[in-house]
Design a protein around this motif. Structure first.
Motif, mmCIF file in Angstrom:
data_model
loop_
_atom_site.group_PDB
_atom_site.id
_atom_site.type_symbol
_atom_site.label_atom_id
_atom_site.label_comp_id
_atom_site.label_asym_id
_atom_site.label_seq_id
_atom_site.Cartn_x
_atom_site.Cartn_y
_atom_site.Cartn_z
ATOM 1 N N GLU B 75 0.806 -1.212 0.000
ATOM 2 C CA GLU B 75 0.000 0.000 0.000
ATOM 3 C C GLU B 75 0.849 1.276 0.000
ATOM 4 N N PRO B 76 1.843 1.393 0.900
ATOM 5 C CA PRO B 76 2.699 2.589 0.813
ATOM 6 C C PRO B 76 3.369 2.725 -0.555
ATOM 7 N N LEU B 77 3.751 1.594 -1.158
ATOM 8 C CA LEU B 77 4.404 1.658 -2.477
ATOM 9 C C LEU B 77 3.468 2.220 -3.542
ATOM 10 N N THR B 78 2.172 1.806 -3.497
ATOM 11 C CA THR B 78 1.271 2.262 -4.561
ATOM 12 C C THR B 78 0.839 3.710 -4.345
ATOM 13 N N TYR B 79 0.784 4.152 -3.085
ATOM 14 C CA TYR B 79 0.317 5.519 -2.854
ATOM 15 C C TYR B 79 1.417 6.563 -3.009
ATOM 16 N N TYR B 80 2.667 6.149 -2.877
ATOM 17 C CA TYR B 80 3.753 7.137 -2.893
ATOM 18 C C TYR B 80 3.731 8.035 -4.132
ATOM 19 N N PRO B 81 3.635 7.451 -5.350
ATOM 20 C CA PRO B 81 3.672 8.331 -6.528
ATOM 21 C C PRO B 81 2.524 9.326 -6.559
ATOM 22 N N ILE B 82 1.384 8.985 -5.941
ATOM 23 C CA ILE B 82 0.237 9.890 -5.965
ATOM 24 C C ILE B 82 0.380 10.953 -4.877
ATOM 25 N N LEU B 83 0.864 10.542 -3.704
ATOM 26 C CA LEU B 83 0.853 11.439 -2.552
ATOM 27 C C LEU B 83 2.110 12.296 -2.439
ATOM 28 N N GLY B 84 3.259 11.735 -2.784
ATOM 29 C CA GLY B 84 4.512 12.448 -2.530
ATOM 30 C C GLY B 84 4.918 12.262 -1.083
ATOM 31 N N PRO B 85 6.220 12.518 -0.769
ATOM 32 C CA PRO B 85 6.753 12.162 0.545
ATOM 33 C C PRO B 85 6.041 12.836 1.729
ATOM 34 N N ALA B 86 5.760 14.152 1.642
ATOM 35 C CA ALA B 86 5.205 14.850 2.811
ATOM 36 C C ALA B 86 3.842 14.273 3.186
ATOM 37 N N ALA B 87 2.971 14.135 2.172
ATOM 38 C CA ALA B 87 1.606 13.678 2.448
ATOM 39 C C ALA B 87 1.564 12.216 2.894
ATOM 40 N N ARG B 239 -1.584 1.682 -16.448
ATOM 41 C CA ARG B 239 -2.127 2.514 -15.381
ATOM 42 C C ARG B 239 -1.386 2.175 -14.090
ATOM 43 N N PRO B 240 -1.349 3.094 -13.157
ATOM 44 C CA PRO B 240 -0.690 2.765 -11.894
ATOM 45 C C PRO B 240 -1.462 1.643 -11.225
ATOM 46 N N ALA B 241 -0.732 0.762 -10.544
ATOM 47 C CA ALA B 241 -1.383 -0.344 -9.863
ATOM 48 C C ALA B 241 -2.556 0.204 -9.052
ATOM 49 N N GLN B 242 -3.717 -0.444 -9.188
ATOM 50 C CA GLN B 242 -4.915 0.004 -8.486
ATOM 51 C C GLN B 242 -4.636 0.062 -6.987
ATOM 52 N N PRO B 243 -4.652 1.242 -6.371
ATOM 53 C CA PRO B 243 -4.379 1.268 -4.928
ATOM 54 C C PRO B 243 -5.435 0.444 -4.196
ATOM 55 N N VAL B 244 -4.974 -0.372 -3.276
ATOM 56 C CA VAL B 244 -5.909 -1.212 -2.554
ATOM 57 C C VAL B 244 -6.664 -0.371 -1.534
#
Lengths: 244, 247
Positions: B75-87, B239-244
């Protein structure tokens, strides 16, 4: 004089689930999030001028975030209320409301209770079972934060090893794990009683209808509220089916 | 030329400063949140007078880890590109990322005309998440903390009992459907349903001793079979892996 009977066998969950210490911890989690938000807002305000972001832009962003969170937050609150009887307010607030989610925490609690040979909610669900379940879901929830703490700096450096993970594996493995887990946990409920079957079926159908309608009518609020609506409908069906 | 490169240098410096502050304090606040969130259950388990053996705790945790261990990392791996480090430090503490925080960030970016992935976009999503967190904390405190506690005190015991007994299937039915729909992988879904049904309706009745690890068996079996029979699925690489949808 003998000490009073060990409370291990008591099924009065809410007596220990509402312990003042647990309320203190909830306040602590709320406090940490508030402090983090304040620090991050100040950091944004400092950096904003350098990327042509005006104070008006910051206000707009904050307001947009707040307004768009109203629906989802109320939807989460509805789900949380449905779980109050099982876990008590402090555990629900810190686990389902924040940090975790209903899907993960309910599953983790069910799995943990299962390892003690107990089932959530019935007469085998003693105070000890609750404590072990709360422990397992909290430590499990902490693992997400630990993974985030370890992976974020690695990803920031663009670590080649992390990026080299096969994208097909990244798509298939988590989907397989989640659907497999929820299917198994869900099916495990079915042999318990006819009412369990009815509850499960109603919940699944209401969610399916909500998602279909959300897509057909383009109403995304149906997707947000799907879980809450399904739980309330399924519990209503359980109430009728069990005849109480 | 010189003017613009000085401006660029100033931008870089300001953003480096932002990155430094948010990663230092993001990490510190997340560790604090982590400790406070496990303090409650640790207190109950060790000081609650409940007579719980450490082995019971580890077995329970191991069973949860066997089921969700993969998700903790993915989950952290899939969200990182969308959120960026701070978020990241905000999102994984506040929770409800896919259904609340991501929409909040996207709407804020749209409203101030910032593109996702740019620095302006990154700042907008951090602020939007702060706004979302404020609303979320308020709604939890009012509707769950106050209203919910009052509800619990007035609801007839019979209804409380039914809720307690059947809330698990009531949650899982909907969650299963939601997982199937959001993952959009028919082949994996069929395999998962078949494996889970086999474990629950064939293996368990035959070997009741496996009840403790049944979910882990179902997860492992589904992962292995889904990978083995993955065939040529429409390459999800595009597409980016579907975030779970779990956190």
């Amino acid at each position: 004089m003998h000490a009073p009977l060990a409370p291990t066998g008591s099924t009065d969950i809410l007596a220990i689930a509402n312990a003042p210490v647990l309320w203190l911890c909830v306040a602590g989690v709320f406090g940490v999030i508030v402090v983090q938000s304040l620090i991050f807002l100040r950091a944004v305000r400092r950096a904003a001028p350098s990327v042509q972001m005006t104070p008006g832009d910051i206000r707009t962003s904050f307001r947009s975030g707040a307004v768009s969170a109203i629906g989802p937050s109320l939807a989460v609150a509805l789900v949380a209320i449905a779980l109050l009887a099982l876990f008590g307010a402090p555990a629900v607030l810190s686990r389902i409301g924040l940090i975790g989610s209903a899907a993960y925490d309910v599953s983790a609690a069910g799995i943990a209770a299962g390892t003690l040979g107990a089932k959530l909610g019935d007469e085998s669900y003693t105070q000890s079972v609750f404590a072990v379940a709360f422990f397992a879901m909290s430590i499990g929830g902490a693992m997400w934060m630990i993974a985030t703490l370890i992976l974020t700096p690695l990803l920031r450096r663009g670590d080649a090893k992390v990026r080299a993970i096969n994208p097909a594996a990244m798509a298939i493995v988590p989907a397989a794990a989640l659907i497999g887990a929820f299917a198994c946990l869900g099916f495990t409920e079915l042999p318990k009683s006819g009412t369990h079957v009815v509850t499960f079926a109603v919940s699944a159908s209401v969610m399916a209808v909500s998602l279909l309608l959300a897509r057909a009518l383009g109403k995304s609020w149906l997707r947000e509220w799907g879980l809450g609506i399904s739980i309330v409908a399924a519990l209503g069906a359980a109430l009728l089916a069990s005849g109480s | 030329m010189t003017a613009s490169s000085t401006a660029l240098a100033a931008t870089d410096q300001a953003m480096t400063e932002f990155d430094r502050t948010t990663s230092r304090w993001g990490r510190a606040t997340m560790i604090a949140g982590l400790l406070v969130s496990v303090a409650g259950p640790l207190y109950l388990v060790f000081a609650g007078g409940l007579d719980i053996a450490p082995a019971q705790l580890w077995i329970a945790f191991a069973a949860v880890a066997a089921t969700f261990g993969i998700i903790w990392i993915v989950e952290p791996l899939t969200y990182y590109p969308i959120l960026g480090p701070a978020a990241m430090y905000q999102a994984f503490m506040i929770g409800n990322i896919s259904n609340k925080l991501l929409p909040a960030a996207l709407i804020a970016q749209t409203n101030i005309g910032a593109k996702p992935g740019t620095r302006r976009g990154q700042l907008a999503s951090v602020v939007a998440i702060c706004g979302a967190a404020a609303v979320h904390l308020a709604s939890l405190a009012i509707f769950v903390g106050l209203l919910g506690s009052w509800l619990i005190s007035v609801i007839p015991p019979a209804v409380m009992n039914v809720t307690r007994l059947y809330v698990l299937p009531a949650v899982l039915g909907a969650v299963l459907v939601q997982a199937i729909v959001s993952m959009k992988q028919p082949r994996t879904t069929v395999i998962a349903l078949a494996v889970a049904a086999a474990v629950v309706f064939l293996v368990l009745p035959a070997v009741p001793g496996l009840a403790m690890v049944s979910t882990a068996i179902a997860v492992l079996g589904t992962v292995l079979l889904a990978w083995f029979f993955r065939g040529r699925q429409p390459a999800p690489a595009g597409r980016p892996a579907q975030p779970v949808h779990l956190e």
